[in-house]
Design an enzyme around this catalytic site. Sequence first.
Site, short mmCIF file in Angstrom:
data_model
loop_
_atom_site.label_atom_id
_atom_site.label_comp_id
_atom_site.label_asym_id
_atom_site.label_seq_id
_atom_site.Cartn_x
_atom_site.Cartn_y
_atom_site.Cartn_z
N HIS A 113 -8.54 -2.73 3.15
CA HIS A 113 -7.44 -3.11 2.26
C HIS A 113 -5.61 -2.45 2.73
O HIS A 113 -4.56 -2.70 1.78
CB HIS A 113 -7.62 -2.19 0.74
CG HIS A 113 -8.82 -2.82 0.32
ND1 HIS A 113 -8.72 -4.52 -0.10
CD2 HIS A 113 -10.07 -2.11 -0.06
CE1 HIS A 113 -10.07 -4.40 -0.99
NE2 HIS A 113 -10.47 -3.29 -0.86
N ASP A 152 -17.70 -7.81 2.23
CA ASP A 152 -16.67 -6.85 1.14
C ASP A 152 -17.04 -7.50 0.12
O ASP A 152 -16.22 -8.44 -0.40
CB ASP A 152 -15.74 -6.51 1.83
CG ASP A 152 -15.47 -4.88 0.94
OD1 ASP A 152 -16.37 -3.58 1.41
OD2 ASP A 152 -15.43 -4.65 -0.40
N HIS A 154 -15.08 -6.50 -2.08
CA HIS A 154 -13.66 -7.47 -2.89
C HIS A 154 -12.63 -7.99 -1.94
O HIS A 154 -13.38 -7.39 -0.31
CB HIS A 154 -13.44 -5.86 -2.60
CG HIS A 154 -13.28 -4.76 -3.24
ND1 HIS A 154 -14.35 -3.96 -3.25
CD2 HIS A 154 -13.19 -4.35 -4.69
CE1 HIS A 154 -14.97 -3.01 -4.32
NE2 HIS A 154 -14.17 -3.34 -4.84
N ASP A 241 -20.70 -3.28 -1.20
CA ASP A 241 -20.68 -3.21 -2.18
C ASP A 241 -20.92 -4.78 -2.95
O ASP A 241 -21.09 -4.86 -4.15
CB ASP A 241 -19.59 -3.16 -2.76
CG ASP A 241 -18.62 -3.61 -1.90
OD1 ASP A 241 -18.45 -4.41 -1.42
OD2 ASP A 241 -17.00 -3.08 -2.49
#
Length: 437
Positions: A113, A152, A154, A241
Amino acid sequence: MATKKLKKTGLIFFPAFDWAISPTHPEREERLLYTQDQVFEEGILDFDNIYEYKPQIATAEDINRAHICVPDALSVVTESHLISAGGAITAARKVLTGEVDNAFALVRPPGHHAMLVVHGARGFCNVNIEAIMIEYIRSHYGHKRIAVVDTDCHHGDGTQDIYWNDPDTLCISLHQDGRTLYPGTGFINDFGGPNALGATINVPLPPETADEGYLTVIDRLVLPILDEFKPDIVINSAGQDNHYSDPLTNMWVSAQGYATLNARLAPDIAVLEGGYSIERALPYTNAGIILAMAGLDYSHVREPDYNPDKLRQHASVTRTIAEEIEQVLRLWSSRRNMKRNLVGDARCLRRNKNIYYDTDGIRERQTETVRICDDCGGTVTIESFASTGNNILAVILPSRCCPECRAEGEESYGRSKLGKYNHIYFQDRTTGIFLSK
């Protein structure tokens, strides 16, 4: 299951047992504790084709090839961040020198991120581990075409931001739909900057996507696009995740799903990103990925509570994924004809961004201007104003920078003056030169 050809696989472990955002935060010391135990208990390090290496420590110079850190690189990281990034660099070195066939950097803190400009931490990330590794590779082993496949849960918004204008870095992100999960971005029409259309690919997946959905996207979309892009190196941002037990997300992927995904993708380098089901998921997903990368049998790797009947993907999810694959492939096939319509006769394009650093509570307003160029990614100029009071200007020359973009970028940095800005930076991704005033 039959084993594939064995590969020499490097493992770099850095659990960062002395670093956490807070004692109860999902990104805390215990994240890799159970994984490390599982690797030892399974005897994975006893295989002759698996090698463990200690991470090196990244430097400010390594960070400055990928980021504009405000006020400077070492002020936005801890020693744990330097070792995490150094672990990824170690993985790359072992692969690029031919010591191993592939490598997995099981390191934390994560990084996907973290964007090009860094005023603080967001999404648990301070600096982008994969980007620091990519720029290290190009600095030490020559220019490479690189594909990052971010699995991931996200959206990999930081990696996308750093390589938005780079036609030689393909960023593919498979993630839970941004309308239902942080950071709320990563939609199909986000397709790359004007000189790099198609180098950004987003596949926002509906909640409750299971193994079947992820593997369908890999087979029908990711692998065909990689075949056309022809990268020299494939990197997997291996967030875990998407697991059905993860407390922060809503997906239904299992350890078998992760292992099979990795076997089909066959990345040269994998780098751990997120994954917060510390006991029920990470020990099994990481073990499955390691065995898959090494070409070993992973069919026995299952979570104690794994029940495939409870993880059967709904027909509506399957239909949505099929429609999205068709949308993305249509966009991909038309990428070479899009630039003229988007750019017209303009010499440059601008985009404005509002960025929130949720971990540190910082707000940033940013204007990015890219020079339109048919020969390279184009010189990028960024004006950034943060709620910390730090206002900066940055001039970034791309990899394989053409003479015209170089001249314009150097002239722009040379005539820039402090005044409305606290800092002015110059980053040359071709030569590695980094300057500030």
